[in-house]
Design a protein around this motif. Structure first.
Motif, mmCIF file in Angstrom:
data_model
loop_
_atom_site.group_PDB
_atom_site.id
_atom_site.type_symbol
_atom_site.label_atom_id
_atom_site.label_comp_id
_atom_site.label_asym_id
_atom_site.label_seq_id
_atom_site.Cartn_x
_atom_site.Cartn_y
_atom_site.Cartn_z
ATOM 1 N N THR A 1 4.579 7.350 3.632
ATOM 2 C CA THR A 1 4.372 8.010 4.931
ATOM 3 C C THR A 1 5.695 8.057 5.685
ATOM 4 O OG1 THR A 1 2.099 7.207 5.077
ATOM 5 C CG2 THR A 1 3.166 7.833 7.149
ATOM 6 N N VAL B 1 0.868 -1.195 0.000
ATOM 7 C CA VAL B 1 0.000 0.000 0.000
ATOM 8 C C VAL B 1 0.897 1.234 0.000
ATOM 9 C CG1 VAL B 1 -2.075 -0.956 1.079
ATOM 10 C CG2 VAL B 1 -0.223 -0.142 2.521
ATOM 11 N N SER B 2 0.298 2.381 -0.321
ATOM 12 C CA SER B 2 1.152 3.552 -0.541
ATOM 13 C C SER B 2 1.602 4.246 0.743
ATOM 14 C CB SER B 2 0.426 4.543 -1.456
ATOM 15 O OG SER B 2 -0.844 4.809 -0.935
ATOM 16 N N GLU C 1 -13.037 3.977 1.258
ATOM 17 C CA GLU C 1 -12.941 5.341 0.722
ATOM 18 C C GLU C 1 -12.750 6.412 1.792
ATOM 19 O OE1 GLU C 1 -15.836 7.581 -2.001
ATOM 20 O OE2 GLU C 1 -15.388 5.670 -2.991
ATOM 21 N N ASP D 1 -8.679 1.133 7.004
ATOM 22 C CA ASP D 1 -8.403 0.196 5.919
ATOM 23 C C ASP D 1 -8.191 0.976 4.611
ATOM 24 O OD1 ASP D 1 -8.444 -1.675 3.927
ATOM 25 O OD2 ASP D 1 -10.193 -2.762 4.686
ATOM 26 N N PRO D 2 -7.015 0.840 3.965
ATOM 27 C CA PRO D 2 -6.743 1.608 2.745
ATOM 28 C C PRO D 2 -7.775 1.365 1.645
ATOM 29 C CG PRO D 2 -4.771 0.440 3.491
ATOM 30 C CD PRO D 2 -5.901 -0.017 4.359
ATOM 31 N N PHE E 1 -2.714 4.810 6.447
ATOM 32 C CA PHE E 1 -4.041 5.427 6.335
ATOM 33 C C PHE E 1 -4.712 5.421 7.708
ATOM 34 C CE2 PHE E 1 -2.904 4.215 2.139
ATOM 35 C CZ PHE E 1 -3.585 5.053 1.268
ATOM 36 N N THR E 2 -5.742 6.239 7.855
ATOM 37 C CA THR E 2 -6.454 6.282 9.141
ATOM 38 C C THR E 2 -7.250 4.994 9.383
ATOM 39 O OG1 THR E 2 -8.215 7.465 8.023
ATOM 40 C CG2 THR E 2 -6.659 8.807 9.283
ATOM 41 N N SER F 1 -11.056 6.228 4.464
ATOM 42 C CA SER F 1 -9.727 6.208 5.096
ATOM 43 C C SER F 1 -8.854 7.283 4.474
ATOM 44 C CB SER F 1 -9.057 4.845 4.893
ATOM 45 O OG SER F 1 -9.805 3.846 5.497
ATOM 46 N N GLU F 2 -8.228 8.069 5.334
ATOM 47 C CA GLU F 2 -7.366 9.152 4.836
ATOM 48 C C GLU F 2 -5.906 8.741 4.857
ATOM 49 O OE1 GLU F 2 -7.739 13.075 6.679
ATOM 50 O OE2 GLU F 2 -9.857 12.544 6.941
ATOM 51 N N PHE F 3 -5.196 9.156 3.834
ATOM 52 C CA PHE F 3 -3.757 8.907 3.765
ATOM 53 C C PHE F 3 -3.032 9.868 4.718
ATOM 54 C CE2 PHE F 3 0.360 10.054 1.788
ATOM 55 C CZ PHE F 3 0.975 8.819 1.883
ATOM 56 N N LEU F 4 -2.051 9.351 5.462
ATOM 57 C CA LEU F 4 -1.282 10.191 6.381
ATOM 58 C C LEU F 4 0.132 10.357 5.831
ATOM 59 C CD1 LEU F 4 -2.417 8.426 9.707
ATOM 60 C CD2 LEU F 4 -3.256 10.599 8.765
#
Ligand code: UDP
Length: 241
Positions: free
Chosen positions: A235, A166-167, A177, A173-174, A170-171, A179-182
């Motif tokens: 991250t 995964v990139s 929708e 489960d990636p 996230f807040t 879920s926010e990327f940190l």
């Protein structure tokens, strides 16, 4: 996130790259395309001039905690042996490209590995070679993330790269929708919010050593080298102080 001051990303002179077992294969434990891809990423990483040590996982072969018929300790021992299999593969492939490799294991397998020795690793890295650490921490109930945290501290690395599928963090489960990327957060935040991307033991060791980590998508072509050049990918996890 968790700190008012945005940290400047480290451009390391020495880094530990944690490669999960998933990087070696998926449907089959060892897939030649996956292994070629890893080799390519490692080669690009070397070209940045950063000294590179690698900690390999073993989830493509066996995860101790998921075995129904084995006791936990037997499963974990098998898991650690799995990391050694991946390390043998990586060493063989790197050597075929004329890269000098030291294969050091926390779990004794004298015919194929040497024991973990930060001094020998340090010299080998200074001489331009790659050190591959296998056998995890040598103990059950741990993961190779903890091994990466420990080895980074022992060899005085300035950055840990954790390649995942995964990139970043996230807040939630990636795949969801909402879920926010940190883009960045502290180890303290990671532990306090139970964000399931590295285990708490590994995060706590990193807090202790003060070494930051970039968690990124290993399958994003070229991302490993870019992370070493301080690019803002994945991250960035750093200690609060
Ligand atoms: N393992 C262990 N102690 C360690 C590291 C690993 O017992 O210090 C075992 C554990 O069973 C784990 C398996 O080895 O499930 C594979 O390691 P890991 O899950 O970290 O591999 P990855 O998910 O990175 O491929």
């Amino acid at each position: 996130m968790s700190s008012s001051k945005t940290p400047t990303r480290v451009t390391p002179s020495r880094a530990v790259i944690k490669i999960s077992g998933a990087g070696f294969g998926d449907e089959n434990p060892l897939e030649s395309d996956s292994i070629s891809y890893i080799l390519d990423q490692v080669n690009q990483a070397r070209k940045t001039g950063t000294e590179i040590a690698i900690v390999v996982g073993g989830g493509n072969i066996i995860r101790g905690q998921e075995q129904e018929i084995l006791t936990r300790t037997a499963g974990d021992i098998a898991g650690m042996v799995g990391t050694i299999v991946n390390g043998i593969v990586l060493k063989d492939q790197l050597q075929s490209l004329n890269v000098p490799v030291l294969l050091q294991s926390a779990f004794p397998t004298d015919r194929v590995t040497e024991p973990v020795s930060p001094d020998r690793a340090d010299q080998h890295l200074q001489d331009g070679g790659i050190v591959v650490f296998v056998g995890g921490t040598g103990n059950p109930y741990f993961t190779t993330d903890s091994a990466a945290a420990l080895r980074a501290g022992e060899i005085g690395a300035d950055l840990i790269l954790k390649g995942t599928n995964v990139s970043g963090v996230f807040t939630g489960d990636p795949a969801e929708e909402e879920s926010e990327f940190l883009p960045e957060l502290t180890y303290e935040h990671l532990v306090d919010h139970d964000l399931d991307i590295i285990d708490a033991a590994a995060a706590n060791i990193c807090r202790e050593t003060g070494i930051p980590m970039v968690i990124f998508d290993l399958f994003d072509e070229g991302a490993t080298a870019r992370a070493l050049e301080g690019d803002e990918i994945g991250t960035y996890v750093y200690p609060e102080r």
